[in-house]
Design a protein around this motif. Sequence first.
Motif, PDB file in Angstrom:
ATOM      1  N   HIS A 131       9.719  -2.428   5.018  1.00 20.55           N
ATOM      2  CA  HIS A 131       8.853  -2.352   6.196  1.00 20.55           C
ATOM      3  C   HIS A 131       9.167  -1.209   7.161  1.00 20.55           C
ATOM      4  N   GLY A 132      10.342  -0.595   7.058  1.00 27.17           N
ATOM      5  CA  GLY A 132      10.676   0.466   7.989  1.00 27.17           C
ATOM      6  C   GLY A 132      11.728   0.052   8.995  1.00 27.17           C
ATOM      7  N   PRO A 133      11.877   0.817  10.094  1.00 24.00           N
ATOM      8  CA  PRO A 133      12.995   0.598  11.029  1.00 24.00           C
ATOM      9  C   PRO A 133      12.904  -0.674  11.867  1.00 24.00           C
ATOM     10  N   PHE A 134      11.686  -1.213  12.062  1.00 27.20           N
ATOM     11  CA  PHE A 134      11.537  -2.426  12.871  1.00 27.20           C
ATOM     12  C   PHE A 134      11.128  -3.596  11.980  1.00 27.20           C
ATOM     13  N   VAL A 135      11.937  -4.648  11.975  1.00 30.26           N
ATOM     14  CA  VAL A 135      11.635  -5.828  11.168  1.00 30.26           C
ATOM     15  C   VAL A 135      11.864  -7.083  12.001  1.00 30.26           C
ATOM     16  N   ARG A 136      10.877  -7.967  11.960  1.00 30.81           N
ATOM     17  CA  ARG A 136      10.993  -9.238  12.669  1.00 30.81           C
ATOM     18  C   ARG A 136      11.692 -10.235  11.744  1.00 30.81           C
ATOM     19  N   ALA A 143      16.713  -0.777  12.489  1.00 32.64           N
ATOM     20  CA  ALA A 143      17.580   0.044  11.634  1.00 32.64           C
ATOM     21  C   ALA A 143      17.389   1.512  11.983  1.00 32.64           C
ATOM     22  N   ASP A 144      17.941   1.882  13.112  1.00 32.80           N
ATOM     23  CA  ASP A 144      17.846   3.264  13.589  1.00 32.80           C
ATOM     24  C   ASP A 144      19.150   3.604  14.295  1.00 32.80           C
ATOM     25  N   GLY A 182      13.417  -4.380  30.470  1.00 41.24           N
ATOM     26  CA  GLY A 182      13.111  -4.042  29.087  1.00 41.24           C
ATOM     27  C   GLY A 182      13.870  -2.838  28.560  1.00 41.24           C
ATOM     28  N   LEU A 183      13.704  -2.580  27.274  1.00 35.70           N
ATOM     29  CA  LEU A 183      14.313  -1.429  26.609  1.00 35.70           C
ATOM     30  C   LEU A 183      13.261  -0.756  25.738  1.00 35.70           C
ATOM     31  N   THR A 184      13.363   0.567  25.620  1.00 37.85           N
ATOM     32  CA  THR A 184      12.436   1.336  24.789  1.00 37.85           C
ATOM     33  C   THR A 184      13.207   2.024  23.680  1.00 37.85           C
ATOM     34  N   ILE A 185      12.763   1.817  22.438  1.00 42.44           N
ATOM     35  CA  ILE A 185      13.408   2.407  21.259  1.00 42.44           C
ATOM     36  C   ILE A 185      12.338   3.045  20.394  1.00 42.44           C
ATOM     37  N   ARG A 186      12.489   4.321  20.124  1.00 43.31           N
ATOM     38  CA  ARG A 186      11.512   5.065  19.314  1.00 43.31           C
ATOM     39  C   ARG A 186      10.092   4.856  19.818  1.00 43.31           C
ATOM     40  N   GLY A 187       9.948   4.855  21.128  1.00 40.44           N
ATOM     41  CA  GLY A 187       8.632   4.714  21.736  1.00 40.44           C
ATOM     42  C   GLY A 187       8.106   3.292  21.801  1.00 40.44           C
ATOM     43  N   GLN A 188       8.879   2.340  21.282  1.00 45.12           N
ATOM     44  CA  GLN A 188       8.452   0.942  21.297  1.00 45.12           C
ATOM     45  C   GLN A 188       9.151   0.209  22.437  1.00 45.12           C
ATOM     46  N   PHE A 189       8.360  -0.440  23.295  1.00 46.50           N
ATOM     47  CA  PHE A 189       8.921  -1.147  24.448  1.00 46.50           C
ATOM     48  C   PHE A 189       9.141  -2.612  24.101  1.00 46.50           C
ATOM     49  N   SER A 199      22.628  -1.359   7.267  1.00 48.10           N
ATOM     50  CA  SER A 199      21.455  -0.506   7.032  1.00 48.10           C
ATOM     51  C   SER A 199      21.647   0.912   7.563  1.00 48.10           C
ATOM     52  N   ILE A 200      22.215   1.044   8.765  1.00 48.95           N
ATOM     53  CA  ILE A 200      22.359   2.406   9.290  1.00 48.95           C
ATOM     54  C   ILE A 200      23.433   3.177   8.524  1.00 48.95           C
ATOM     55  N   HIS A 201      24.352   2.455   7.868  1.00 50.78           N
ATOM     56  CA  HIS A 201      25.328   3.123   7.010  1.00 50.78           C
ATOM     57  C   HIS A 201      24.697   3.581   5.693  1.00 50.78           C
TER      58      HIS A 201
END
Length: 539
Positions: A73-78, A87-88, A421-428, A441-443
Motif C-alpha cells: 500500500h505504500g508509506p501510510f498503512v492503517r 514507513a518513512d 496535530g502533526l504533518t508528515i509528507r503533506g498528510q495532516f 520497514s525503514i531499515h
Amino acid sequence: MLDLLSDYWHPSIALYLVPAAVFLAHAVPYFVDPHRIRQYPGPFIAKFSDIWLGLVAKHGHRSEEVHKQHQKHGPFVRIAPNHISVADPDALSIVYAHGNGALKSEFYDAFVSIRRGVFNTRDRTDHTRKRKIISHIFSQKSVVEFEPQVRLYVGMLLKQWDRLFDMALKGMSGPEGDGGWRGEGGRLWLDCLPWANYLAFDIVGDLAFGAPFGMLETARDSALVPKDPAKAMESYGKEFEESEVFSIPAVQILNGRGEYSMSMGVLPPHWRPFVRHLPWYKKGLKDVQSLAGIAIMAVAKRLATPTDRVDLLSKLQAGRDCDGNPMGREELTAEALTLLIAGSDTTSNSTCAILYYLARNRFAQERLHRELDERLGVEDEAVATGPQMKDLPYLDACINEALRIHSTSALGLPRTVPEGGLTIRGQFFPDGTVLSVPSYSIHRDTSIWGEDVEEYRPERWFEGDSAAMNRCFNPFSVGPRACLGRNLAMLELQIIIASIMRRYDIVLEDPDFILDTREGFLRKPLGCPIGIKRREALL
C-alpha cells in the motif's frame, strides 16, 4: 409496564441485539471518522477492529506482516481503527521528536507489572523525573566503569567454548538440550543462542543486581524467584531460605512475558480484563509475575547485603530527582526489572543475529578477522577492551548491518499525536491519532539502502550517503524516549563480537539455514546452530 415489555421481549431477541451492538460499536467510529484517517489503506478488518493487529502480534510476526502491508500500500498503512503506520525515515524526526508533545499510547499500559518505570510511564512529568534520576547511569563515564564486568563474563564464555572445543577434538559430546554440543570434523557444534542468553543474563545480573545468575557456569537457563513476591518486597535485611524460593527458566519466561505484553498492548484497554482470562493469556500473565519475582528477589538480596561496589543498582540508589528525593523501594525494583529486560534480551538477540550473519557470509568474516588481527593482534588478552573498540570501523559496520537487517527492536513504537496535530509528507494527522514508524520497514527502504536491502553487506556503510543511512538507522529509537542504555549496549556488542571473532572461525551447521524469529516486544531468533574452531594463529 413490565408486563407490557414482557409481551414483546423474548430471549431470542438477544441473539440479534448483541451482534448488532458489536457491529455498531465498530462500524460507527469508522463512518464518523473522528481522526480523519478513513482514506488510508490497510487490511480490511483493521479499519474496524484491533483484532487484525492483535492476531498478528499473537502469532509472533508483527513487523514482517506490517512490512508486507507497506509493500502493498505504500508509506501510510492503517493497522488498527486509530493507528497509522508510517514507513518513512523522515517521520522518525517528526513522530519521536524532542518537544513535539507526542505521548506514548495506551499500548504501554500492558507492560506495567510492579509499577510504572521509565520505559512504560506515559506521563511527561513523571518520565522527566525518572529520566533525570536514571540518565546519568548510562553516561559514557559510567559505561567505562562497567567495562570490567562485561569483560569478565565474555572471558567466561570464551573459557567455556575453549573447554568444549578441546573436548570436541577428542570426539566427545555434551547433553541434549540448550547446552548440547558435539565434536565433529575438527569443530565444536552448538547452538549459539542459548549461550548468548547465558552471557547477557549474567552480565546484566552482575550490573543490575550485584551478582550473576550463574547461567554461563552451569550452562542452564535458571534464576531464583521468591514464592511470596509481596513478602519479598518487604524484606530488607534477611537472606532467603531454600524453602522460600524456587528456580525458573528466566529466558523462557522473558520471551513469554514479551509476547504476552505485546499481544495485550495492541488490544483496546476495555478488552484486556476479559482477554487475560483466556488460557494463552493466563500463561503470559504468569510469566509477567514470575519475571517481576526475579527483580524482587535480586533487589531484596542486594539490599540485605550492603556493598560499595559500583554497578547499575548502586547508581540507581544514588540518583536524585529535582527535589533531591531518591527512588522508593518499589520504584527502584521496577527500574531494576526494566534494566533486566532491556539489558538481556536486546544483547542476546543481537549477538545471535550478528554471529549468524558472519557465519553465513564468509567474505565479511574474513575481512573482520583481518581487521581484528591488524588492530588488536593475536597474542594480546583473549577479551577485547573498550579502548581497542575506538578504531574498528569494519567491526562497527558488521554490527550495524546485522542490527539493520535483524532489527531486534523492529516494531513501530506507538505515539499519540498531541494537540495541534502533526504533518508528515503533506498528510495532516489531528490530535489523538496514534502513529508509529516501523524500524523493520525503514531499515528496508531501497531509496536509502539500495536494491539489495535483504543482503548482509557491511560494505554499504562505507558507500553512498552516510548521513541518510545514519538518519534512517533506528536500532535504539530516537528522541526523548530513546533507549537510555545505548552506550552500554554498543560497548557490550563490540567487546562480545570482537572477542569471539578474533578467537574463532565460525560456520553454519547447515549452509542453507535461514534465521527464524518470533516477535514479542523484540524479535528473537529461535536458534542458530554453528560450528566453531579456534583460529590457526591461536591453536
